[in-house]
Design a protein around this motif. Structure first.
Motif, short mmCIF file in Angstrom:
data_model
loop_
_atom_site.label_atom_id
_atom_site.label_comp_id
_atom_site.label_asym_id
_atom_site.label_seq_id
_atom_site.Cartn_x
_atom_site.Cartn_y
_atom_site.Cartn_z
N MET A 104 0.57 -0.88 0.00
CA MET A 104 0.00 0.00 0.00
C MET A 104 0.57 0.88 0.00
O MET A 104 1.34 1.04 0.25
N LYS A 105 0.13 0.91 -0.21
CA LYS A 105 0.19 1.49 -0.22
C LYS A 105 0.60 2.54 0.14
O LYS A 105 0.92 2.83 0.68
N HIS A 106 0.92 3.03 -0.05
CA HIS A 106 1.42 4.10 0.02
C HIS A 106 0.83 4.78 0.84
O HIS A 106 0.29 5.36 0.77
N PHE A 107 0.71 4.71 1.53
CA PHE A 107 -0.03 5.03 2.41
C PHE A 107 0.29 6.03 3.20
O PHE A 107 0.70 6.39 3.39
N GLU A 125 -0.45 -0.62 -5.25
CA GLU A 125 0.58 -1.14 -6.16
C GLU A 125 0.16 -2.40 -6.91
O GLU A 125 0.94 -3.34 -7.00
N HIS A 139 5.31 6.60 -5.85
CA HIS A 139 5.35 5.60 -4.78
C HIS A 139 4.77 4.25 -5.23
O HIS A 139 5.41 3.21 -5.10
N HIS A 197 6.69 0.35 -6.09
CA HIS A 197 6.38 -0.99 -5.56
C HIS A 197 6.52 -2.09 -6.61
O HIS A 197 6.52 -3.27 -6.26
N GLU A 255 7.46 -1.37 1.98
CA GLU A 255 7.23 0.05 2.24
C GLU A 255 8.48 0.87 2.52
O GLU A 255 8.54 2.03 2.15
N TYR A 260 7.34 3.13 6.89
CA TYR A 260 7.41 4.11 5.80
C TYR A 260 8.56 5.09 6.03
O TYR A 260 9.62 4.96 5.43
ZN ZN Z 1 3.50 1.74 -0.32
#
Ligand code: ZN
Length: 548
Positions: free
Chosen positions: A1-4, A301, A336, A340, A359, A411
């Motif tokens: 995740m994201k990217h979160f 991702e 981002h 991934h 991450e 992160y």
């Molecule tokens: Zn991520």
């Protein structure tokens, strides 16, 4: 995740309001967590080869139905096989060679008794038929499921997201990350007038009276949560990118009304590809192409179909998480989530406790993107600017075998730990060769933290076990204590695990010196005084003047 990630207040709100969300702290694990998060005996005996997933999506009823035919190889003969599917979806029947099989269900885990003798080395198939109203995403992508939305023209706009929660929230599969299929087919039937975009390449479009079926083919190994269905009133544009491995198809699927905006905004995608191929090596899925697909949530991702919902803003929904200004030079979600593809989709954790492999490296990749286009100082400003978001609340690594990820520090702390490591090595070409080497060594593989640690230590020719122990498994930040004794500097580390002794660059009055502190006091010749003492800012280490 994201990217979160998050804007803290935003993160705080979404984490605190949903008990099942990704990155939620947990101190109790249930039998279901073990069934989901461990390699149970009913999973261990067979190896995944291929998923043939067929699904029909009815947005007006929020209903899905379909089947997944699982091809597997028998490693050790057993007769009971576990497949996962989360209620309220239910299994209608399971068949092997046309024969219906008995299924014993324990909420999400379903134990299928096979009639045919499972001979070692045999390649067999089972088909799981299922249907129902799947869980609606509460806060996609962190608390996922199906997002049932409408676009601005009132047309259905539907997408899946499921990291952490598990792909079994919307389709039946072996829902553990250690085992990936070698390739996959995804066939999605939607009402006429809508399009499905899934992973890989579109092989066929079949028109029926009231529906259209989109058949997608993935030629590479893919993890469960990387698989996705996105349904909308999409238009397509694309380009051919001259990459390290040849010509790469880059395709973009956006809502009709956003086409012109996207044509300008998605110029970040080839820029991303250039920077990341430089740092990490060739894009890992040339055969499957690269896609950006617009969705009604922030982004995820999904392999070779990275989903995008940053609303055509620079930064993270228009904000610079680093506060340095550099975060507004690019679209956070494009950079981002696409990062991934190397760390998450190419190199994939076996156990979500090791989610930092996804991450930390990917958050770190943002600063490598800045480095590539704006230089080292800018990149340093960016990554160091995110330190204020570090919480040191829980270790970065979570609990193993119970589907538990560690702290959201994976992160920003993770990115700063990798940035620190780059400066410990003090050899950028070596560092780049390690990042590229990881993607080569663990190409299309699932891995553990131990494998990543040992690869980096070996390639760097430094034993980094105490370094990783400190930053990944404790919440202590090393403190460099120092003291001036006449013209000599005395120093040592505190708040460290046994054996932590990384070299660090320090200075006083503008003079730089490399020292290698340990838990014991050491002395170096460095003229200066306490007031002008500095640690090179690239090291994520605290410092404190002490009086002796
Ligand atoms: Zn991520």
């Amino acid at each position: 995740m994201k990217h979160f990630l998050a804007l803290f207040f935003f993160l705080f709100i979404c984490i605190s309001s949903h008990s099942q969300g990704l990155l939620q702290a947990k101190d109790y694990f249930s039998e279901q967590d073990t069934l989901r998060g461990s390699i149970t005996p009913e999973r261990a005996w067979w190896d995944l080869n291929f998923y043939d997933l067929k699904i029909s999506v009815q947005p007006d009823k929020k209903f899905i139905s379909g089947s997944n035919t699982i091809t597997y190889t028998v490693l050790t003969p057993q007769q009971i096989l576990q497949v996962d599917l989360q209620p309220p979806l239910h299994i209608e029947k399971v068949t092997q060679d046309g024969e219906k099989l008995d299924v014993r269900s324990n909420i999400n885990a379903h134990f299928i008794t096979l009639k045919k003798e499972q001979k070692k080395g045999a390649k067999n198939k089972i088909t799981v038929f299922y249907s129902g109203i799947p869980r609606t995403a509460k806060n996609a992508p962190w608390d996922g499921g199906f997002s049932w939305e409408k676009d601005s023209n009132g047309k259905d706009f539907v997408a899946t997201s499921c990291q952490g929660l598990g792909a079994s929230v919307w389709w039946p599969n072996k829902d553990h990350m250690y085992d990936e299929v070698d390739s996959m087919a995804i066939s999605v039937t939607v009402p006429k007038g809508l399009m499905d975009v899934s992973n890989g390449r579109l092989k066929a479009v079949i028109e029926d009276e009231t529906t259209t079926t989109y058949e997608w083919e993935v030629l590479n190994p893919i993890n469960n949560y990387g698989v996705n269905v996105n349904v909308g009133d999409y238009v397509h544009f694309g380009e051919q990118y001259p990459g390290e491995k040849g010509v790469l198809d880059m395709d973009y699927y956006v809502l009709k009304d956003n086409l012109e905006k996207a044509k300008t905004h998605f110029k970040d995608a080839p820029k991303m590809m250039k920077a990341f191929e430089h740092w990490f090596g060739p894009y890992p899925f040339y055969e499957d192409s690269f896609k950006l697909v617009e969705v009604p949530y922030l982004g995820m991702e999904h392999q070779s179909s990275v989903t995008y919902g940053n609303q055509y803003n620079k930064g993270y929904l228009g904000r610079d998480l680093s506060g340095s200004g550099w975060g507004l030079k690019f679209d956070y979600i494009i950079i981002h989530e696409a990062g991934h593809e190397w760390f998450a989709n190419n190199i994939t954790y076996k156990d979500i406790a090791d989610m930092w492999i996804h991450e930390s490296f990917t958050t770190y990749s943002e600063n490598l993107f800045v480095d590539y286009y704006y230089g080292k100082e800018a990149a340093q400003d960016y990554v160091i600017g995110t330190r204020k978001l570090i919480q040191n609340d829980r270790p970065i690594i979570g609990a193993y075998h119970v589907n538990n990820e560690g702290s959201s520090d994976m992160y920003f702390k993770g990115a700063n730990v990798l940035h620190t490591l780059r400066h410990v090595l003090n050899d950028d070409e070596k560092w780049r060769s390690i990042l590229r080497g990881l993607n080569k060594e663990f190409y299309h593989a699932t891995v553990t933290t131990a494998q990543i640690e040992s690869y980096i230590s070996k390639a760097a020719k430094i034993d980094l076990s105490a370094f990783f122990e400190q930053y990944l498994r404790t919440i202590e930040v090393p403190v460099l204590e120092y003291h001036y004794d006449g013209k000599k500097l005395k120093y040592r580390y505190t708040h460290i695990v046994a054996g932590f002794a990384i070299p660090v660059s320090v200075s006083t009055a503008g003079k730089e010196l490399w020292i290698t502190p340990t838990a014991e006091w050491k002395t170096s010749k460095l003229k200066g005084d306490t007031s002008s003492f500095k640690i090179n800012r690239n090291f994520y280490i605290n410092h404190k003047a002490v009086v002796q």
